[in-house]
Write a protein that holds these residues in place. Structure first.
Motif, PDB file in Angstrom:
ATOM      1  N   VAL A   1      52.400  34.998  36.502  1.00 17.96           N
ATOM      2  CA  VAL A   1      52.514  36.252  37.241  1.00 17.96           C
ATOM      3  C   VAL A   1      51.170  36.484  37.923  1.00 17.96           C
ATOM      4  N   TRP A   2      51.195  36.522  39.252  1.00 16.54           N
ATOM      5  CA  TRP A   2      49.979  36.737  40.040  1.00 16.54           C
ATOM      6  C   TRP A   2      49.974  38.169  40.548  1.00 16.54           C
ATOM      7  N   ARG A   3      48.886  38.883  40.287  1.00 19.18           N
ATOM      8  CA  ARG A   3      48.740  40.271  40.731  1.00 19.18           C
ATOM      9  C   ARG A   3      47.594  40.348  41.737  1.00 19.18           C
ATOM     10  N   GLU A   4      47.727  41.243  42.704  1.00 13.42           N
ATOM     11  CA  GLU A   4      46.599  41.446  43.617  1.00 13.42           C
ATOM     12  C   GLU A   4      45.475  42.083  42.827  1.00 13.42           C
ATOM     13  N   THR A   5      44.250  41.773  43.205  1.00 13.18           N
ATOM     14  CA  THR A   5      43.102  42.319  42.475  1.00 13.18           C
ATOM     15  C   THR A   5      42.988  43.806  42.737  1.00 13.18           C
ATOM     16  N   SER A   6      42.383  44.495  41.803  1.00 11.87           N
ATOM     17  CA  SER A   6      42.173  45.931  41.986  1.00 11.87           C
ATOM     18  C   SER A   6      41.066  46.153  43.011  1.00 11.87           C
ATOM     19  N   LYS A   7      41.010  47.348  43.541  1.00 12.81           N
ATOM     20  CA  LYS A   7      39.984  47.684  44.535  1.00 12.81           C
ATOM     21  C   LYS A   7      38.592  47.721  43.898  1.00 12.81           C
ATOM     22  N   ILE A   8      38.553  47.972  42.599  1.00 14.88           N
ATOM     23  CA  ILE A   8      37.276  48.023  41.890  1.00 14.88           C
ATOM     24  C   ILE A   8      36.805  46.599  41.643  1.00 14.88           C
ATOM     25  N   LYS A   9      35.618  46.289  42.115  1.00 21.34           N
ATOM     26  CA  LYS A   9      35.063  44.947  41.932  1.00 21.34           C
ATOM     27  C   LYS A   9      34.493  44.826  40.524  1.00 21.34           C
ATOM     28  N   GLU A  10      35.047  43.918  39.770  1.00 23.52           N
ATOM     29  CA  GLU A  10      34.610  43.663  38.402  1.00 23.52           C
ATOM     30  C   GLU A  10      33.745  42.418  38.392  1.00 23.52           C
ATOM     31  N   ARG A  11      32.645  42.496  37.698  1.00 23.87           N
ATOM     32  CA  ARG A  11      31.791  41.313  37.576  1.00 23.87           C
ATOM     33  C   ARG A  11      32.432  40.362  36.581  1.00 23.87           C
ATOM     34  N   ALA A  12      32.618  39.149  37.009  1.00 22.69           N
ATOM     35  CA  ALA A  12      33.227  38.135  36.151  1.00 22.69           C
ATOM     36  C   ALA A  12      32.381  36.870  36.222  1.00 22.69           C
ATOM     37  N   ARG A  13      32.356  36.161  35.125  1.00 25.03           N
ATOM     38  CA  ARG A  13      31.663  34.870  35.097  1.00 25.03           C
ATOM     39  C   ARG A  13      32.713  33.792  35.299  1.00 25.03           C
ATOM     40  N   VAL A  14      32.525  32.975  36.319  1.00 27.38           N
ATOM     41  CA  VAL A  14      33.430  31.866  36.590  1.00 27.38           C
ATOM     42  C   VAL A  14      32.952  30.684  35.752  1.00 27.38           C
ATOM     43  N   VAL A  15      33.834  30.189  34.869  1.00 29.97           N
ATOM     44  CA  VAL A  15      33.443  29.118  33.958  1.00 29.97           C
ATOM     45  C   VAL A  15      34.050  27.771  34.340  1.00 29.97           C
ATOM     46  N   ALA A  16      35.055  27.766  35.212  1.00 27.79           N
ATOM     47  CA  ALA A  16      35.659  26.520  35.710  1.00 27.79           C
ATOM     48  C   ALA A  16      36.353  26.835  37.024  1.00 27.79           C
TER      49      ALA A  16
ATOM     50  N   HIS B   1      37.513  23.005  46.285  1.00 26.86           N
ATOM     51  CA  HIS B   1      37.633  23.898  47.444  1.00 26.86           C
ATOM     52  C   HIS B   1      38.189  23.196  48.681  1.00 26.86           C
ATOM     53  N   CYS B   2      38.679  21.984  48.537  1.00 28.01           N
ATOM     54  CA  CYS B   2      39.215  21.270  49.695  1.00 28.01           C
ATOM     55  C   CYS B   2      40.670  21.633  49.982  1.00 28.01           C
ATOM     56  N   ARG B   3      41.267  22.463  49.157  1.00 29.41           N
ATOM     57  CA  ARG B   3      42.663  22.873  49.332  1.00 29.41           C
ATOM     58  C   ARG B   3      42.730  24.311  49.843  1.00 29.41           C
ATOM     59  N   SER B   4      43.914  24.727  50.297  1.00 30.74           N
ATOM     60  CA  SER B   4      44.075  26.087  50.821  1.00 30.74           C
ATOM     61  C   SER B   4      44.151  27.142  49.719  1.00 30.74           C
ATOM     62  N   ALA B   5      44.321  26.719  48.477  1.00 31.98           N
ATOM     63  CA  ALA B   5      44.283  27.627  47.325  1.00 31.98           C
ATOM     64  C   ALA B   5      43.237  27.112  46.346  1.00 31.98           C
ATOM     65  N   VAL B   6      42.346  28.002  45.944  1.00 28.55           N
ATOM     66  CA  VAL B   6      41.293  27.657  44.992  1.00 28.55           C
ATOM     67  C   VAL B   6      41.514  28.503  43.743  1.00 28.55           C
ATOM     68  N   TYR B   7      41.402  27.876  42.583  1.00 21.60           N
ATOM     69  CA  TYR B   7      41.619  28.546  41.310  1.00 21.60           C
ATOM     70  C   TYR B   7      40.317  28.586  40.528  1.00 21.60           C
ATOM     71  N   GLU B   8      40.099  29.705  39.799  1.00 21.85           N
ATOM     72  CA  GLU B   8      38.905  29.856  38.977  1.00 21.85           C
ATOM     73  C   GLU B   8      39.294  30.434  37.623  1.00 21.85           C
ATOM     74  N   LEU B   9      38.711  29.884  36.578  1.00 22.72           N
ATOM     75  CA  LEU B   9      38.860  30.436  35.231  1.00 22.72           C
ATOM     76  C   LEU B   9      37.697  31.400  35.041  1.00 22.72           C
ATOM     77  N   CYS B  10      38.015  32.682  34.809  1.00 24.20           N
ATOM     78  CA  CYS B  10      36.999  33.732  34.770  1.00 24.20           C
ATOM     79  C   CYS B  10      36.945  34.406  33.403  1.00 24.20           C
ATOM     80  N   ARG B  11      35.746  34.915  33.072  1.00 22.34           N
ATOM     81  CA  ARG B  11      35.550  35.712  31.859  1.00 22.34           C
ATOM     82  C   ARG B  11      34.937  37.037  32.257  1.00 22.34           C
ATOM     83  N   ALA B  12      35.466  38.120  31.692  1.00 18.75           N
ATOM     84  CA  ALA B  12      34.931  39.454  31.958  1.00 18.75           C
ATOM     85  C   ALA B  12      35.347  40.398  30.839  1.00 18.75           C
TER      86      ALA B  12
END
Length: 95
Positions: free
Chosen positions: A23-38, A42-53
């Protein structure tokens, strides 16, 4: 996982039969600081990131097209569960 020698980061695998849909949700307007761990390559039209916050983890997807970028996120999980979902995404067992 698809291996392409010119790229450094992994690519999301081709979708396998019996995959689980995230289930993909649009991000909230509030910018949350997250650490991207994986992240995926970036050579594709969709980029995925594993985040911790905030003690939880999630996967962020950024779609790029001629209009710009659109960012989506999954629900929050424990880091262990998010890591399992991340591995399934890279193997094509989920989209």
């Amino acid at each position: 996982m698809e291996i392409i020698t010119d790229c450094i980061s992994p690519h999301v695998g081709k979708v396998r039969e019996g995959y689980m849909r995230l289930v993909w949700r649009e991000t909230s307007k509030i910018k949350e600081r997250a650490r991207v761990v994986a992240w995926s390559c970036h050579c594709r039209s969709a980029v995925y990131e594993l985040c911790r916050a905030g003690g939880q983890s999630y996967i962020r997807r950024t779609d790029y097209d001629e209009k710009g970028e659109t960012v989506y996120e999954t629900y929050r999980w424990s880091f262990i569960k998010a890591s399992e979902v991340w591995a399934a995404l890279l193997e094509g067992r989920t989209v």
